[in-house]
Write an enzyme that holds these catalytic residues in place. Structure first.
Site, PDB file in Angstrom:
ATOM      1  N   ASP A 212       7.796  -0.555  -3.284  1.00 55.74           N
ATOM      2  CA  ASP A 212       7.492  -0.614  -1.792  1.00 55.74           C
ATOM      3  C   ASP A 212       5.959  -0.174  -1.723  1.00 55.74           C
ATOM      4  OD1 ASP A 212       7.576   0.615   0.975  1.00 55.74           O
ATOM      5  OD2 ASP A 212       9.443   1.736   0.629  1.00 55.74           O
TER       6      ASP A 212
ATOM      7  N   HIS B  37       7.388   7.899   3.973  1.00 50.65           N
ATOM      8  CA  HIS B  37       6.140   7.743   4.207  1.00 50.65           C
ATOM      9  C   HIS B  37       5.207   9.133   4.012  1.00 50.65           C
ATOM     10  CE1 HIS B  37       7.706   4.283   6.260  1.00 50.65           C
ATOM     11  NE2 HIS B  37       6.599   3.764   5.689  1.00 50.65           N
TER      12      HIS B  37
END
Length: 985
Positions: free
Chosen positions: A298, A224
């Site tokens: 993703d 992230h």
């Protein structure tokens, strides 16, 4: 002929589609109807509408209306195909979901990261344990059931895709994003768990998503925050990371999420994200592995993704097309079907349209992905969409069956990693002085409270190590609980250096059991385990994990778990010692033992009725079945002043339950040893009775209340002043002295020799005129003298040494003031006839009080949990906690009604069910059952046929004995009836 040809063509088509269905994870059983629907929808769409189906936008149901209005705009103007929810409660999500679906021309495909199910619990815990915890379980049927029940949660909330299971093989303890989300490091275990989870979830009609392809398990970077690198060789990735995908794809995996990773061995362009790599997505996933399901990127908003746009892919660069949406296009051209969480869906859709017009996206490529999305929508029932119902949503997401499964999962997961000299489960409790030390930054109070149910455990605290070590000198066993936050799977799990230093020093000087309520990698910090005798891995700090771990330590449940990852230098993957339970009481949900929680909860209203109508100030109530306590609640207060609520640790005067909790087990033990016989006569057992009128009375008759003995002798009455009716100074003093040393209360001391007078009064008492059933306390006065003479010690010491200490019945004692604070002792009466004060911490029964609080018939104080242990020991034919106390055949002898034909229901010492209409039970209980009641309102009963133990403790005699309303209104037996009505199997 033409008609026959059409029929033949139809059947050939059916066969072809059926064959395809076996290979295509998105096909339904009615594949022809599915294909018709997909084609009709696709053909009716504009190019923009088709492209919109490929975008799944993030929605946070906790967000403001302004943000959600923007989502509605994307749905109406851009025709996006789906949304993925994150953050926010289920009710908000359900309402918003219905609103968004109404706004969409074609029903939206709803996705969610619900890896551990959905919960509406007030403590914000997840519905099920983390994957790492599940990885410790050997029985994959439990994992499949977990997948199914999570699927049911999702379906109930209108979620069609659950982005799970995670099948990353986590071989890196420092992985910041996978960790607890992985089933472990062994590829076969991860694959088996992932496959079981997938099958369970998809059997509930929710599509699974294996992630993060090609494998996110070995990286120290947070995807992230940056682009992590997985630097293994292609051969290694093929044999390890891709291994689960092969198995799941073969068995019908619906979708895959491609990771945000840099994998140099699979993508030659330096620092190029796997989600944008055609070689990884198309060549490997689609072509080599043969995957035909939906492929999700993703999150395309992950940091670092945009850095690679300038590098281009397959000739597509910002120079070719207008600026904006490049990431989405690159991901699509790489082979992905769904653009998850695009940074700017509007620009992305515009970029797709431009690429379509330029011929960069062909019609064939577009229809390939769009039709897969439509196939998925059909498969989850969106061709017949109906809104998510809000009614009863909280109950549907917090079902008893989910709590049951959570219990089973934790029982199967908790792992014993070290067990030196078979320390666990803890036995021989009479030899254990146990302390509990709490480390970590999360609470361990549930664990501590559960430990205390098994024996005396003290929570030891100190600000400095030397102070702690000094306090621990009084203990020979120390349980160290290391508790870390259970809020989410990413929370910290490491020991601090201070905690390690304290742990090593505690272990150097004490026998230590370390119980870790955190991910297994916490053990990486340990540099030595030489001095730690027992190590238990409990994986999480949830309430149920804490309860079950305490039960495992004391042998109430089996030890079954196996470590899913390597933890430091001492514990390789697969470590775990197993052992069987030792028949201690466990604690769990009623449905685990064939009872209905809702039906059982009806007991509450009866107990509250009794308290509210002043039948007793308070109640402790316990029900156990098949070795598990399934109901354990407290009602009311110690007194009607309502200052102290009844607590689990409070002790009650159990009155005549003393007969079966103290005198009877000692006598049964002697009978089993052959020291006494039920046919033994008093004259043979006790010298003083050789010439008495009671010399031929047998134990069998005496304890069956069939011996012509007087029901009761008011010994105290003869010691009162004939005028004032208060204690006569001839027999009492207000202060203790050598001559007046029998403590009746703290301000009333009886003359020592009067205990001999009581013995003589009993021995010389007349027998009743005829033989018939008459309940009497006298046998227990007599047997107290016999047992104390046999063992040459007080009945208090006998019971403690032979039973209570080893049973862990540390709340059970005579004269509780010596062991407990008054605030933990429930008062029994305000005595206005003998002691003339509140009876608090002293036995209520006058005869027992005149024996210094130690009577064979009365005097025991206890709590419901301890009484249940003794009753459970009886139910288990004299065996409990790994130890045999009484022979099974002896218990059978005593639990026999020898004089039923004489209209006497009693067993030997035990009360038995009534023979007629009225009696001590609800009349709905087996004739093999047994128990007793007590004058203060207490009741304990066990039923071997239904394996039920029922304990009811009260102080209905407070403030005065008066009328026994508990008995008059059948409160105890009405509750017993409700217990039996709650049995469902």
């Amino acid at each position: 002929m033409r008609y026959l040809s059409l029929i033949l063509l139809y059947f050939i088509t059916q066969i072809v589609f059926a064959q395809e269905e076996g290979n295509h994870p998105l096909h339904t059983k009615d594949v022809i109807e599915q294909q018709k629907w997909v084609d009709s929808i696709y053909n009716a769409m504009s190019v923009k509408e088709r492209i919109g189906q490929l975008f799944m936008v993030q929605v946070m149901s906790e967000n403001s209306d302004k943000v959600n209005n923007e989502i509605v705009g994307l749905i109406k103007e851009e025709g996006i195909g789906g949304i993925i929810y994150s953050k926010g409660g289920p009710y908000r999500q359900a309402r918003l979901n219905n609103q968004l679906q109404v706004a969409s021309k074609l029903p939206l495909l709803i996705g969610m990261d619900a890896e551990w199910g959905l919960s509406m619990r007030l403590d914000s815990t997840y519905a099920f344990p983390w994957n790492m915890t599940l990885g410790a379980i050997s029985d994959n049927k439990l994992i499949e059931q977990t997948g199914r029940q999570i699927g049911e949660h999702c379906k109930r909330l209108g979620v069609h895709f659950n982005f799970s299971p995670v099948v990353d093989i986590n071989t890196n303890p420092k992985n910041p994003i996978i960790g607890n989300r992985s089933f472990g490091e062994d590829r076969d275990n991860v694959t088996a768990k992932g496959l079981a989870f997938m099958k369970g979830m998809q059997s509930a009609g929710v599509l699974a998503n294996a992630k993060h392809f090609p494998g996110h398990g070995d990286t120290e970077d947070d995807s992230h925050e940056t682009l992590p690198t997985v630097s293994f060789s292609e051969k290694r990735i093929d044999s390890v990371e891709l291994y689960p995908y092969r198995k799941l794809i073969k068995d019908g995996l619906s979708s895959v999420m491609v990771a945000h990773l840099n994998v140099p061995s699979l993508e030659k362009r330096r620092g190029f994200p796997s989600s944008l790599s055609k070689h990884i997505v198309t060549d490997i996933l689609k072509d080599s592995l043969g995957f035909k399901g939906l492929i999700f990127t993703d999150a395309l908003t992950m940091k670092g993704a945009a850095d690679y746009v300038e590098k281009g892919v397959d000739g597509i660069t910002p120079k070719t097309l207008t600026k904006g949406g490049e990431i989405d296009l690159m991901a699509f051209l790489a082979g992905n079907d769904v653009m998850l969480m695009s940074e700017n869906p509007k620009l992305g859709i515009a970029k797709f349209i431009e690429a379509y017009d330029e011929g960069i996206i062909t019609e064939e490529r577009l229809s390939h992905s769009v039709k897969k999305v439509l196939m998925a929508k059909y498969k989850v029932g969106l061709h017949k969409y109906s809104p998510t119902g809000l009614y009863n949503l909280d109950n549907d997401l917090n079902r008893i069956k989910d709590d049951i499964l959570y219990e089973e999962l934790m029982e199967n997961a908790i792992t014993v990693l070290k067990n030196k000299n078979s320390l666990l489960p803890l036995r021989d409790l009479e030899t254990k002085n146990i302390a509990y030390i709490e480390l970590g930054d999360a609470p361990g109070s549930v664990f501590y409270d559960e430990l205390k149910k098994y024996t005396k455990v003290h929570h030891i605290k100190a600000d400095k190590l030397d102070g702690l070590i000094a306090k621990l000198q009084n203990y020979n066993t120390v349980v160290v609980g290391f508790h870390k936050s259970n809020d989410n799977p990413w929370k910290g799990y490491r020991f601090t250096q201070k905690e390690l230093a304290w742990l090593y020093e505690i272990a150097r000087t004490n026998i230590v059991i370390l119980d870790v309520f955190a991910r297994p990698y916490a053990l990486n910090e340990l540099r030595s385990i030489e001095n730690i005798e027992g190590i238990v891995m409990s994986y999480q700090n949830s309430k149920i994990a804490q309860e079950k771990s305490a039960q495992l330590i004391f042998g109430a449940i089996n030890a079954l778990g196996q470590l899913p990852v390597s933890a430091g230098e001492f514990f390789p993957v697969g470590s775990g010692e197993t052992y069987n339970s030792i028949s201690n009481l466990g604690y769990g949900l009623p449905e685990r033992v064939g009872m209905d929680s809702e039906l059982l909860s009806r007991i509450d209203s009866v107990a509250n009725y009794a308290v509210n109508n002043r039948m007793t100030p308070g109640i402790q109530l316990l029900v156990a079945r098949k070795g598990k306590v399934v109901y354990n609640k407290n009602f009311g207060y110690h007194t009607y002043a309502k200052k102290n609520r009844v607590d689990f640790d409070d002790v009650y005067d159990v009155a005549s339950l003393t007969k079966i909790l103290a005198t009877l087990p000692i006598l049964m033990e002697l009978e089993g040893q052959g020291s006494v016989s039920l046919d033994a006569k008093l004259g043979d057992l006790m010298e003083g009775y050789k010439k008495s009128n009671k010399k031929n009375i047998t134990l069998r008759k005496m304890l069956s209340h069939y011996a012509q003995l007087k029901p009761w002798i008011p010994f105290y009455y003869a010691t009162l002043d004939s005028v004032t009716k208060k204690p006569d100074r001839e027999y009492y003093r207000s202060k203790r002295s050598k001559e007046f040393n029998v403590e009746v209360t703290n301000t009333l001391f009886m003359r020592n020799d009067y205990k001999d007078s009581i013995r003589e009064i009993i021995k010389e008492s007349e027998l009743l005129s005829r033989l018939r059933y008459r309940y009497s306390d006298l046998p227990y006065y007599i047997l107290k003298d016999y047992l104390e003479g046999f063992y040459d010690k007080s009945l208090h010491d006998i019971t403690q040494d032979r039973y209570y200490k080893s049973l862990g019945a540390n709340y059970t004692t005579y004269n509780p003031r010596k062991s407990f604070s008054l605030k933990d002792i429930v008062p029994s009466e305000i005595d206005a006839y003998y002691r003339y004060k509140e009876v608090h911490g002293y036995v209520h029964d006058m005869g027992a009080a005149m024996q210094g609080g130690i009577g064979g018939h009365a005097g025991i104080f206890s709590n419901a949990n301890d009484v249940a242990k003794i009753m459970q020991m009886y139910l288990q034919k004299g065996f409990y906690g790994g130890k045999r106390y009484i022979k099974a055949e002896t218990l059978d002898k005593f639990n026999t009604c020898y004089y039923c034909e004489k209209d006497n229901r009693r067993g030997v010492g035990f009360d038995k069910p009534q023979l007629g209409e009225e009696g001590p039970t609800c009349g709905c209980i087996s004739m093999t059952s047994f128990g007793h009641s007590g004058f203060t309102g207490t009741y304990a009963w066990a039923d071997p046929e239904e394996e039920i133990v029922y304990v009811f403790l009260a102080n209905r005699t407070y403030p005065e004995a008066g009328k026994n309303l508990l008995l008059r209104e059948n409160i105890r037996t009405e509750i017993q009836r409700l217990i039996y009505e709650a049995i469902i199997e």
